[in-house]
Design an enzyme around this catalytic site. Sequence first.
Site, short mmCIF file in Angstrom:
data_model
loop_
_atom_site.label_atom_id
_atom_site.label_comp_id
_atom_site.label_asym_id
_atom_site.label_seq_id
_atom_site.Cartn_x
_atom_site.Cartn_y
_atom_site.Cartn_z
N ASP A 1 0.87 -1.18 0.00
CA ASP A 1 0.00 0.00 0.00
C ASP A 1 0.90 1.23 0.00
OD1 ASP A 1 -2.38 1.62 0.27
OD2 ASP A 1 -1.92 1.87 2.39
N SER A 2 0.29 2.39 -0.17
CA SER A 2 1.06 3.64 -0.14
C SER A 2 1.41 4.05 1.29
CB SER A 2 0.24 4.75 -0.78
OG SER A 2 -0.94 4.95 -0.02
N CYS B 1 -4.81 -1.47 -1.66
CA CYS B 1 -5.03 -0.06 -1.93
C CYS B 1 -6.07 0.06 -3.04
CB CYS B 1 -3.70 0.56 -2.36
SG CYS B 1 -3.85 2.25 -2.95
N GLU C 1 -1.78 9.23 7.19
CA GLU C 1 -0.40 8.79 6.93
C GLU C 1 0.59 9.55 7.82
OE1 GLU C 1 0.04 6.07 5.07
OE2 GLU C 1 2.14 6.23 5.62
N CYS D 1 -11.17 3.59 0.61
CA CYS D 1 -9.71 3.75 0.73
C CYS D 1 -9.31 2.98 1.98
CB CYS D 1 -9.36 5.23 0.86
SG CYS D 1 -7.65 5.53 1.34
N HIS E 1 -7.02 3.38 4.02
CA HIS E 1 -6.60 4.20 5.18
C HIS E 1 -7.80 4.54 6.09
CE1 HIS E 1 -2.83 4.86 3.05
NE2 HIS E 1 -2.37 5.57 4.06
N1 DGL Z 1 -4.80 3.21 0.90
C1 DGL Z 1 -4.92 3.82 -0.41
C2 DGL Z 1 -6.29 3.50 -1.02
O1 DGL Z 1 -6.94 2.56 -0.60
C3 DGL Z 1 -4.55 5.28 -0.29
C4 DGL Z 1 -4.22 5.85 -1.59
C5 DGL Z 1 -3.27 7.01 -1.59
O2 DGL Z 1 -2.10 6.84 -1.28
O3 DGL Z 1 -3.74 8.07 -2.03
O4 DGL Z 1 -6.73 4.12 -1.96
#
Ligand code: DGL
Length: 256
Positions: A10-11, A73, A151, A183, A185
């Site tokens: 993931d990011s 993600c 984040e 998302c 997050h």
């Molecule tokens: N966790 C990512 C998602 O589900 C976040 C994306 C991002 O880094 O913008 O979209």
Amino acid sequence: MSELPIGIFDSGVGGLTILNSISQVLPNENIIYLSDNINSPYGEKSNEKIEKICYDNSKFLIQKKCKLIVVACNTATTNCIKKLRFDFKVPFVGVEPAIKPASLKTKSGKIGILATKGTLKSKLFSITSNKHTNDISVIEENADELVKLIESGIMEGEKLNSVLKKHLNPMIEMGIDQLVLGCTHFPLVIKEIKKILPKGINVLESSKAVAIQTKAVIEKFNFINQLGSGKKVFYCNGSTKTLNNILNHKFEIIKL
Ligand code: DGL
């Protein structure tokens, strides 16, 4: 093959919500988690850039001998899972906003989707949304700012609350009865979200569905690890602060 790990990326910390569900459903599986937060947020990047990033993340996990990759993600999945499946032999499982279950559950005929710009403008999202939301109003809120807050470790307090209200109030006023957290997050702040929502609005997120799908895929390929210890290894290419805090400093994080 079965002892090989499942790779998750993931990011940043969002994919931990998926990792938790997978660990519950598949407690013996060894897992490698890649927090690619040097490239965070994905949601504001072009489709080409997201594809390149996800290609590199997948290559990294394949080099670590992962038998399956979970794209934890929504932004990455909706922008490039098709391409990843084409480029690599390893099976991929992705995560998408739970539009279908929300559409089946709604009584008011109005559902809200909280996601990143990258997810909302993706082809896959519009295909899924058009397929399942005939006669249903979909209120989309682009919440990239929320990804950045989470984040950076802000998961409660005034600032978070005011950003959440900014996104949730328009949906509440429109009369949604289903809120899709599109998302990975966002489930990290689900308690704060629920404090703002009036009773009667159901919140949906996809982590359990992803875990069940992961199990189905490894069973199909006969990859299941019956006797493994459920070892977790974390890699991170940016700041490890939020990851470390969420993991309660219980795991070593390998800095890339
Ligand atoms: N966790 C990512 C998602 O589900 C976040 C994306 C991002 O880094 O913008 O979209």
